[in-house]
Scaffold this motif. Sequence first.
Motif, PDB file in Angstrom:
ATOM      1  N   LYS A   1      23.432  18.400 -33.622  1.00 39.05           N
ATOM      2  CA  LYS A   1      23.304  17.624 -32.383  1.00 39.05           C
ATOM      3  C   LYS A   1      24.416  16.578 -32.316  1.00 39.05           C
ATOM      4  O   LYS A   1      25.005  16.358 -31.268  1.00 39.05           O
TER       5      LYS A   1
ATOM      6  N   LYS B   1      25.104  34.726 -28.536  1.00 40.30           N
ATOM      7  CA  LYS B   1      23.779  34.646 -29.171  1.00 40.30           C
ATOM      8  C   LYS B   1      23.766  33.663 -30.344  1.00 40.30           C
ATOM      9  O   LYS B   1      22.708  33.225 -30.774  1.00 40.30           O
TER      10      LYS B   1
ATOM     11  N   SER C   1      17.513  26.943 -35.451  1.00 38.42           N
ATOM     12  CA  SER C   1      17.274  25.710 -34.698  1.00 38.42           C
ATOM     13  C   SER C   1      18.470  24.774 -34.800  1.00 38.42           C
ATOM     14  O   SER C   1      19.177  24.761 -35.813  1.00 38.42           O
TER      15      SER C   1
ATOM     16  N   THR D   1      20.169  20.850 -23.822  1.00 35.34           N
ATOM     17  CA  THR D   1      19.648  19.874 -22.868  1.00 35.34           C
ATOM     18  C   THR D   1      20.199  18.533 -23.326  1.00 35.34           C
ATOM     19  O   THR D   1      19.961  18.111 -24.462  1.00 35.34           O
TER      20      THR D   1
ATOM     21  N   HIS E   1      23.842  27.613 -28.722  1.00 35.92           N
ATOM     22  CA  HIS E   1      22.635  26.988 -28.177  1.00 35.92           C
ATOM     23  C   HIS E   1      22.850  26.585 -26.729  1.00 35.92           C
ATOM     24  O   HIS E   1      23.906  26.060 -26.382  1.00 35.92           O
ATOM     25  N   ARG E   2      21.829  26.802 -25.913  1.00 31.04           N
ATOM     26  CA  ARG E   2      21.790  26.243 -24.561  1.00 31.04           C
ATOM     27  C   ARG E   2      21.267  24.825 -24.744  1.00 31.04           C
ATOM     28  O   ARG E   2      20.147  24.624 -25.224  1.00 31.04           O
TER      29      ARG E   2
ATOM     30  N   LYS F   1      17.958  18.698 -27.067  1.00 31.04           N
ATOM     31  CA  LYS F   1      17.511  19.918 -27.739  1.00 31.04           C
ATOM     32  C   LYS F   1      18.479  21.051 -27.469  1.00 31.04           C
ATOM     33  O   LYS F   1      19.299  20.998 -26.561  1.00 31.04           O
ATOM     34  N   GLY F   2      18.350  22.068 -28.293  1.00 31.89           N
ATOM     35  CA  GLY F   2      19.130  23.283 -28.132  1.00 31.89           C
ATOM     36  C   GLY F   2      18.207  24.478 -28.203  1.00 31.89           C
ATOM     37  O   GLY F   2      17.348  24.540 -29.082  1.00 31.89           O
ATOM     38  N   GLU F   3      18.355  25.390 -27.262  1.00 32.21           N
ATOM     39  CA  GLU F   3      17.539  26.603 -27.254  1.00 32.21           C
ATOM     40  C   GLU F   3      18.434  27.789 -27.549  1.00 32.21           C
ATOM     41  O   GLU F   3      19.606  27.801 -27.184  1.00 32.21           O
ATOM     42  N   GLY F   4      17.854  28.796 -28.201  1.00 35.08           N
ATOM     43  CA  GLY F   4      18.634  29.965 -28.564  1.00 35.08           C
ATOM     44  C   GLY F   4      19.332  29.721 -29.884  1.00 35.08           C
ATOM     45  O   GLY F   4      18.921  28.890 -30.692  1.00 35.08           O
TER      46      GLY F   4
ATOM     47  N   HIS G   1      21.950  20.503 -18.289  1.00 38.89           N
ATOM     48  CA  HIS G   1      21.555  21.730 -18.979  1.00 38.89           C
ATOM     49  C   HIS G   1      22.762  22.653 -19.025  1.00 38.89           C
ATOM     50  O   HIS G   1      23.351  22.953 -17.987  1.00 38.89           O
TER      51      HIS G   1
END
Length: 184
Positions: free
Chosen positions: A80, A28, A74, A34, A31-32, A67-70, A19
Motif C-alpha cells: 500500500k 491478474k 492480498s 481504492t 490490484h484494483r 484497499k486492493g482487490e484482485g 477507484h
Amino acid sequence: MSSSPVWNLDASDGRLLVHTGVTGRAAKMGHRLTIAMTTWLATVRWSGGEPVEAELTVEVESLQVVKGEGGLKSLSGPEKVLARSNALGVLDAQRFPQIRFLANDIDKSDDGYLLTGTLEIHGVAQEREIGLRVEDLGETWRLSCQADVRQSEFGVKPYSMMFGSMKVVDSVTVSFTAERTKEG
C-alpha cells in the motif's frame, strides 16, 4: 433545500474516493485500488436559495491506498505504501499539490444539480459536467456523484510495470459522498 450564503464540506462530512483498474498481459497479478483523498474542501456559494458556485480543492499528498482487490495475493501494508508512492509520483504531487474543480454554472436536474466547470489535474484544466445527486434524508442532505476521469487527458501517464505488461487503466472512477445537516 434551505440555504445559507456558503456551505463548507470537508473529509469529516464525507468521502472522496478514486477507484483504479488494471490491464495488460499480467493484469491478474495487479490490484484494483481504492484510494481515499483524505484532505479536501468543498465550498458551495448560495444566492436566492440556489447554489451558484461550487469549488472542490483536493490535497494530492492526502492520497491513501485503502484497499486492493484482485492480484495474486492480498495487498500488504508495504505494498500500500509503495502504491501510494507510485501514485504520488505519477501525479507529480510535489509540482502539482492540488486537484481543483470549479463549477460556475449550476443547473437543476431531476435528482439534484448539473455542475459545469473546470477540472484541473496535473496543471491541465478541462471543462467538465458532473451530475450531483441530492437526497433528502430528513435531518440531512446527502450529496453524491461519480465521474470517470481519463488520466492521459490531464498529462498523467498511468502507472505501469514489467515493461507495460501490467498497468493502471487510463480511466479512473472518482466518487464523492457527503452529508450536510439541514439548518433551522
